[in-house]
Design a protein around this motif. Structure first.
Motif, PDB file in Angstrom:
ATOM      1  N   GLY A  36      43.004  10.788  31.106  1.00 20.07           N
ATOM      2  CA  GLY A  36      43.546   9.520  31.579  1.00 20.07           C
ATOM      3  C   GLY A  36      44.953   9.630  32.134  1.00 20.07           C
ATOM      4  N   LEU A  37      45.707   8.565  31.928  1.00 15.10           N
ATOM      5  CA  LEU A  37      47.054   8.499  32.465  1.00 15.10           C
ATOM      6  C   LEU A  37      48.047   9.136  31.498  1.00 15.10           C
ATOM      7  N   VAL A  38      48.817  10.057  31.999  1.00 18.56           N
ATOM      8  CA  VAL A  38      49.892  10.664  31.221  1.00 18.56           C
ATOM      9  C   VAL A  38      51.201  10.446  31.967  1.00 18.56           C
ATOM     10  N   ARG A  39      52.292  10.648  31.258  1.00 23.48           N
ATOM     11  CA  ARG A  39      53.614  10.541  31.867  1.00 23.48           C
ATOM     12  C   ARG A  39      54.243  11.924  31.860  1.00 23.48           C
ATOM     13  N   PRO A  40      53.937  12.747  32.860  1.00 21.00           N
ATOM     14  CA  PRO A  40      54.427  14.132  32.864  1.00 21.00           C
ATOM     15  C   PRO A  40      55.948  14.187  32.713  1.00 21.00           C
ATOM     16  N   LYS A  41      56.380  15.089  31.850  1.00 15.94           N
ATOM     17  CA  LYS A  41      57.806  15.247  31.579  1.00 15.94           C
ATOM     18  C   LYS A  41      58.172  16.726  31.668  1.00 15.94           C
ATOM     19  N   ASP A  42      59.024  17.071  32.609  1.00 13.69           N
ATOM     20  CA  ASP A  42      59.467  18.464  32.753  1.00 13.69           C
ATOM     21  C   ASP A  42      60.457  18.813  31.656  1.00 13.69           C
ATOM     22  N   ILE A  43      60.234  19.975  31.035  1.00 14.13           N
ATOM     23  CA  ILE A  43      61.100  20.455  29.961  1.00 14.13           C
ATOM     24  C   ILE A  43      61.647  21.828  30.342  1.00 14.13           C
TER      25      ILE A  43
END
Length: 215
Positions: A36-43
């Motif tokens: 589904g929908l995720v909120r990609p976060k660069d680390i």
């Protein structure tokens, strides 16, 4: 049900590197198996010139950090052993209950084995001394070389993950009607002393589709 197994390249790490390395690997796998929908976060890693992506889910991050702390605790209690984390994805199936089985079983369809060889060093290599403000560290160059080698190996592991998810798709079950950003999963921990026989038996049970109880 077939269960695809991926044995990731073994990494030689020091104790203070465990947390970042495991976060990077576990989050990368889970991001590629996100639903589904995720909120990609660069680390950006602090110890290495590597950036990875998280799903941006607070509960997922909490569960991963909790397992990493358990892993670190096991390493401290059982030094000088190769340690392993297994990330397993499973499908939940309802079945007719009987007097000796539950009515719900887990059918495992994918497993990722993360293998770490943790170097054992004496504590207190922070570079500080009670008698001198400046400590000359003769092993600094050696550690720089070792760190560069670990960074290269960690990149290899990330590419290994990407290759696997791109090549292995037929075994993935239908998307479940469950809340959450990922397929149902669990993370288990073992060391070289107890994983060899147990892993083999575990694989056989997975291949037959029998339910397996894990701690």
């Amino acid at each position: 049900m077939n269960c695809e197994v991926c044995q990731l390249k073994e990494l030689d790490v020091e104790h203070f590197e465990i947390r970042e390395v495991l976060r990077c690997i576990l989050h990368t796998i889970l991001f590629h198996r996100a639903l589904g929908l995720v909120r990609p976060k660069d680390i950006d890693l602090e110890l290495f010139e590597i950036t990875y992506v998280q799903c941006g889910d607070v509960e997922l991050e909490r569960k991963i950090d909790e397992k990493i702390e358990q892993f670190i605790d096991r390493v401290e209690k059982h030094p000088n052993k190769k340690n392993q984390i297994c990330l397993s994805f499973y499908e939940v199936k309802n079945k007719q209950p009987t007097w000796f089985t539950n009515k719900v079983e887990r059918l495992y369809w994918e497993q990722w084995y993360i293998n770490l060889n943790v170097a054992q060093h004496q504590k207190g290599h922070s570079g500080k001394s009670s008698t001198s403000k400046i400590v000359v560290n003769p092993g600094a160059e050696e550690r720089t070389v070792r760190r560069a080698a670990l960074e290269a190996s960690l990149r290899d592991v990330l590419f290994q993950i990407i290759r696997f998810v791109n090549e292995k798709k037929d075994h993935i079950p239908p998307v479940p009607n469950l809340e959450g950003v990922s397929f149902p999963y669990e993370i288990t921990i073992s060391s070289s002393s107890d994983s060899a026989f147990g892993m083999e038996m575990f694989k056989r049970m997975l291949q037959t589709g029998h339910p397996t109880m894990l701690s």
